[in-house]
Design a protein around this motif. Structure first.
Motif, PDB file in Angstrom:
ATOM      1  N   LYS A 195      52.214  36.038  32.166  1.00  8.35           N
ATOM      2  CA  LYS A 195      53.656  35.898  31.975  1.00  8.35           C
ATOM      3  C   LYS A 195      54.140  36.734  30.811  1.00  8.35           C
ATOM      4  CE  LYS A 195      53.510  31.167  33.518  1.00  8.35           C
ATOM      5  NZ  LYS A 195      53.525  29.796  33.004  1.00  8.35           N
ATOM      6  N   ASP A 196      53.268  36.951  29.842  1.00  6.49           N
ATOM      7  CA  ASP A 196      53.683  37.729  28.679  1.00  6.49           C
ATOM      8  C   ASP A 196      52.427  38.209  27.965  1.00  6.49           C
ATOM      9  OD1 ASP A 196      55.160  38.854  26.580  1.00  6.49           O
ATOM     10  OD2 ASP A 196      56.674  37.296  26.741  1.00  6.49           O
ATOM     11  N   VAL A 197      52.610  38.999  26.904  1.00 16.37           N
ATOM     12  CA  VAL A 197      51.462  39.360  26.076  1.00 16.37           C
ATOM     13  C   VAL A 197      51.030  38.119  25.289  1.00 16.37           C
ATOM     14  CG1 VAL A 197      52.018  41.801  25.855  1.00 16.37           C
ATOM     15  CG2 VAL A 197      53.017  40.173  24.274  1.00 16.37           C
ATOM     16  N   ALA A 198      49.860  38.193  24.656  1.00 11.39           N
ATOM     17  CA  ALA A 198      49.342  37.001  23.984  1.00 11.39           C
ATOM     18  C   ALA A 198      50.239  36.563  22.835  1.00 11.39           C
ATOM     19  CB  ALA A 198      47.924  37.266  23.480  1.00 11.39           C
ATOM     20  N   HIS A 207      54.836  28.984  26.261  1.00 11.57           N
ATOM     21  CA  HIS A 207      54.996  28.924  27.718  1.00 11.57           C
ATOM     22  C   HIS A 207      54.044  29.820  28.473  1.00 11.57           C
ATOM     23  CE1 HIS A 207      56.795  32.816  28.849  1.00 11.57           C
ATOM     24  NE2 HIS A 207      57.083  32.863  27.568  1.00 11.57           N
ATOM     25  N   HIS A 208      53.597  30.911  27.846  1.00  9.96           N
ATOM     26  CA  HIS A 208      52.822  31.879  28.618  1.00  9.96           C
ATOM     27  C   HIS A 208      51.330  31.584  28.603  1.00  9.96           C
ATOM     28  CE1 HIS A 208      53.164  33.263  24.527  1.00  9.96           C
ATOM     29  NE2 HIS A 208      52.127  34.036  24.684  1.00  9.96           N
ATOM     30  N   PHE A 209      50.917  30.511  27.921  1.00 13.63           N
ATOM     31  CA  PHE A 209      49.508  30.120  27.955  1.00 13.63           C
ATOM     32  C   PHE A 209      49.316  28.981  28.946  1.00 13.63           C
ATOM     33  CE2 PHE A 209      49.697  31.916  23.616  1.00 13.63           C
ATOM     34  CZ  PHE A 209      48.702  32.846  23.751  1.00 13.63           C
ATOM     35  N   ALA A 243      42.833  32.910  22.089  1.00  8.81           N
ATOM     36  CA  ALA A 243      43.565  34.173  21.994  1.00  8.81           C
ATOM     37  C   ALA A 243      43.978  34.440  20.553  1.00  8.81           C
ATOM     38  CB  ALA A 243      44.790  34.143  22.908  1.00  8.81           C
TER      39      ALA A 243
END
Lengths: 582, 218, 101
Positions: free
Chosen positions: A118-121, B16-18, B27
């Protein structure tokens, strides 16, 4: 895989929603939603706009330089201004344009999408990187306004500690931009390691990502040394610390070692992402699995490593020890091997492919020609004896323009045209795009081929005046630079036109197999409606496209707003070893 | 990752992105290690300058090192070792959900870091007084070597850059304390303490090398 | 060290004690006169052991994924490349290279 007992993954084919009303460009509005966005696509787009401005500035300066060289003596600017202009051209093109060009702009937009993330880390670090870059640019502009810099982009001591120009602010600018580069590198490495979607194993990663990975490694390992070098230079100028300044007992050759320990790997920061783009273009437009996937992927890493061993070939006439010159010359030839492997694999991929010569492919072909010329002349320059003759002549100038512009810029343009429909959701005019590509190709050669000839005849670089024997060559080169300007103006016109009047782009205009083509054009805010699942390689053109459109089924995934998918094709896949996130 | 993400309750700290906390933690930590690499190479440039000049002028380095106070250097080494222990105990306190111990350990780390800077201040002050300044301002006459000023340039660059890192560390740990007081960190989420601790250990390691290289030359 | 691994208290304190002992040792060795290069080698050797202890236990590399150790070692490798090749120049500035006859 945490401690879950279940090892199956429910997946389903999801048809792509073409041109969704809400996408990343319009889901939020207003200037603030751009300046403080954490969305990698928007940050990438801001980078793209910045580097286009930088390229325009640097390009204008270049045309100015070439125009000045129309006559052997002064034409329309004086010698000091000329020194300032070539320095600015170098600094702007290197630090503001080419280093962030592919990784920070195109890479930022496509790296997470191609991984299925969904995005970079670290989205905030990503935004910080853009702002730090902008701050560095402000410093650079400040130094232009306050006297400019006339040292050349390399800031060699002792001249850089003596000249009256604004060296401190300019080097601070480069220092700051270095941090931006480091932030991008750290972010990309962590993202590639930890953010891959299920099934995205290392062997299924698109080659563009392999090249970005190699680039990030170089950025992380080399850029800090630039940081400390420029910091020492600032201290040298401000306090006179005497490490680099021979007047105080310092050693200017040590400065050159420090500088090139960064700046030689930096040329691979510039060119390796271009290799990645070319791999994508060639396989997509040949409709064929890439030849030698692992050879291309690992040769990027090999280039990254060998690139750290060869910096002294910039210093053959600097007074470094003869022993180190010989060692550096020897090591330099090794860089040619992984690069040659890449070119071989690209050409072999073309063999028996069904090639469609769309604009991006045209740029890939141009790249192959120009980069090969640039690379082979680089091998010549790496030879110690030849280098002593050609050092600091136009031959060197022509060589690195063939690599940097003929290589990186043309690959960047190829990538820009390849992904333009994805980024903006609009198609550009194919006819004018091809016209401009052909003009640029011819103009480029008109500009820089004569420079090889002049250089081998002894025309030194960075000179304001020259002897009359070189005038014809210089004039041909100058005409070429004007033609380049025309080519870029045409490109600007049709690209801007496409934004307003272009046809809507389908989600997959070129028939690509990598993940960015499995989402809408332009992509939605979170890239995918459902976490994609990867069961094929990135270039499996022989497999049906529907097998690439797989996502995790069920209400507990995606983003919670698609409770029941409407796709037809559901299957269960053993996950386990295919889960790439760890 | 995917199939247990449904079960993983979306907690406040999870971006949200994890997919889950584990992924986020790993990470962040990898990112921090990569950042530490850049720090090592950043200091590495200075160490290269040190090695090159020492290899050229070993006699200068022997003489000049005599002017540095070995006792203060050793005391500071001890101070940083204890601070490394306290911050690692702060991480442990978060892992066992002991908020009070978190605050005590973070506070002690800050106190030790400040101690380090105070000792450094006295060292610098006595050097400044004697005129042992970076090259351009150098006035000391006790060392008979024409490149003596360059030694002090290297000394001030190395210890100064290290000192700046200590000050940044104090700032970061203070920020951790503010959050820890609010109860932000617990066994399910202590990433910021963990990565600041990694940074702080690196600052310690650099001093571990600076101490023998600058103070213990004979 | 994963999210769920609690740092063992004894190991942490033991590491700190070992670091103290090594610090005292390195100062003690300073006052003993070894012949010239040996001095530096012993001092750097002790510093390296101390740094390794910090990395393994305080920074948790002992329990951590091996990749993070690789990341750390890569920085050392590239530092060694930098200093190694630069010394090829600075130590041999005045030495003529025999290939030129």
């Amino acid at each position: 895989m945490a401690d879950s007992g279940s090892r199956t993954l429910r997946i389903r084919e999801f048809p792509i929603e073409e041109n969704p009303p809400k996408n990343y460009l319009n889901h939020e509005r207003g200037l603030m939603s751009w300046l403080f966005t954490l969305d990698h696509k928007r940050i990438g787009l801001m980078y793209l706009a910045s580097i286009v401005i930088a390229f325009f500035l640097g390009g204008m300066l270049a045309v100015g330089l070439r125009t000045e060289l129309w006559t052997p003596a002064g034409t329309f600017i004086d010698a000091d201004t000329y020194n300032h202009i070539f320095t600015l051209h170098g600094v702007i093109m290197v630090f503001l344009f080419i280093i962030p060009s592919i990784p920070a702009a195109l890479g930022n937009i496509f790296l997470p999408i191609m991984l299925g993330a969904k995005d970079v880390a670290f989205p905030r670090l990503n935004l910080a990187s853009f702002w730090v870059y902008s701050l560095g640019a402000v410093f650079a502009l400040y130094s232009i306004a306050h006297g400019g810099v006339d040292t050349g982009w390399t800031f060699y001591t002792p001249y850089s500690t003596e000249t009256g120009s604004a060296v401190i602010s300019m080097t601070l600018g480069a220092f700051i931009m270095g941090f931006s580069s480091i932030m991008t590198g750290v972010n990309f490495i962590a993202t590639i390691h930890k953010m891959r979607s299920p099934g995205m194993s290392w062997g299924r990663m698109p080659l563009f990502l392999w090249s970005l990975y190699a680039t990030s490694i170089i950025q992380v390992l080399a850029t800090p040394v630039l940081g400390i070098t420029l910091l020492l230079l600032v201290m040298e100028r401000a306090l006179g610390i005497g490490i680099f300044d021979p007047a105080l007992g310092g050693d200017p050759v040590l400065y050159q070692h420090f500088f090139w320990f960064y700046s030689h790997p930096a040329v691979y920061i510039m060119i390796v992402p271009a290799f990645g783009i070319i791999s994508e273009l060639i396989t997509t437009f040949s409709r064929k699995v890439i030849f030698g996937y692992w050879a291309i992927a690992l040769s990027s890493l090999a280039i990254a490593f060998i690139g750290f061993l060869v910096w002294g070939h910039h210093m053959f006439v600097s007074g470094q020890s003869e022993l180190s010159s010989v060692v550096f010359s020897f090591l330099t030839f090794f860089v040619g091997i992984p690069t040659g492997i890449k070119v071989l694999n690209w050409v072999t991929t073309l063999y028996r492919g069904s090639i469609s010569l769309k604009t991006p492919m045209l740029y890939a072909m141009i790249f192959l020609i120009l980069f090969t010329i640039g690379g082979v002349t680089g091998i010549m320059l790496g030879a110690l004896s030849v280098n002593v003759h050609l050092h600091d002549t136009y031959y060197v100038v022509a060589h690195f323009h063939y690599v940097m512009m003929g290589g990186t810029v043309f690959a960047f343009l190829g990538g820009l045209h390849y992904w333009w429909p994805k980024i903006f959701g609009k198609m550009y005019n194919e006819f004018w795009a091809k016209v401009s590509a052909v003009i640029l190709f011819i103009a480029f050669n008109v500009t820089f081929l004569p420079q090889f000839v002049m250089g081998s005849q002894g025309m030194p670089r960075r000179y304001f005046n020259y002897i009359e024997e070189f005038q014809v060559m210089h004039q041909i080169s100058t005409v070429g630079s004007w033609m380049l300007g025309v080519g870029f103006i045409i490109m600007a016109i049709y690209l801007v036109h496409s934004l307003y009047k272009g046809e809507k782009a389908p989600s997959n205009p070129w028939g690509g197999r990598t993940l960015e083509w499995m989402t809408a054009s332009p992509p939605i805010h979170h890239n995918f409606e459902h976490t994609p699942v990867i069961i094929h390689g990135p270039y499996d053109h022989h497999k049906p496209i529907r097998e690439f459109r797989l996502g995790i089924a069920g209400s507990d995934n995606g983003h919670g707003h698609h409770t029941n998918g409407d796709g037809a094709h559901t299957e269960e896949v053993e996950s386990g070893d295919q889960t790439g996130s760890r | 990752m995917a199939n247990n993400s449904g079960a993983a309750e979306k907690e406040a700290h999870l971006a949200h992105h994890f997919v889950d906390s584990e992924q986020q933690f790993e990470a962040s930590k990898l990112g921090m290690w990569v950042f530490l690499v850049t720090e090592i190479l950043f200091f590495g440039g200075l160490f290269v300058a040190y090695i090159v000049y020492r290899s050229w002028h070993p006699d200068l380095f022997e003489q000049a090192a005599m002017t540095l106070d070995t006792t203060l250097g050793a005391v500071n080494t001890g101070v940083l070792i204890v601070s490394s222990l306290t911050i690692v105990l702060a991480v442990r306190a978060a892992q066992i959900n002991d908020q009070r111990q978190q605050l005590i350990m973070l506070g002690s780390t800050i106190a030790l870091a400040i101690t380090f800077m105070v000792v450094k201040y006295f060292e610098y002050a006595s050097k400044f007084e004697a005129g042992m300044l970076p090259a351009g301002l150098y006035t000391y006459e006790g060392i008979e070597h024409e490149l003596a000023p360059v030694f002090y340039s290297i000394y001030y660059m190395l210890t100064g850059l290290h000192g700046i890192h200590v000050i940044i560390g104090i700032g970061l740990i203070s920020w951790l304390m503010v959050n820890a007081a609010k109860g932000t960190y617990h066994s399910g989420y202590f990433t910021p303490i963990e990565i600041v601790a990694l940074y702080w250990h690196l600052v310690d390691i650099i001093w571990i090398f600076l101490f023998p290289l600058l103070y213990l030359i004979e | 060290m994963s999210l769920h691994h609690v740092l063992p208290l004894k190991t942490m304190i033991g590491t700190a004690v070992a670091l103290f002992v090594l610090t005292i040792l390195t100062v003690a060795v300073y006052y003993i006169d070894f012949p010239d290069p040996l001095n530096t080698i012993v001092a750097l050797g002790i510093a390296t052991v101390k740094a390794a202890l910090v990395c393994m236990f305080f920074m948790g590399l002992y329990w951590d994924t091996k990749f993070n150790t690789l990341v750390l070692l890569s920085s050392l490798l590239f530092f060694l490349i930098m200093i190694g090749i630069i010394l090829l120049d600075t130590l041999f500035r005045d030495a003529p290279f025999q290939i030129y006859g």
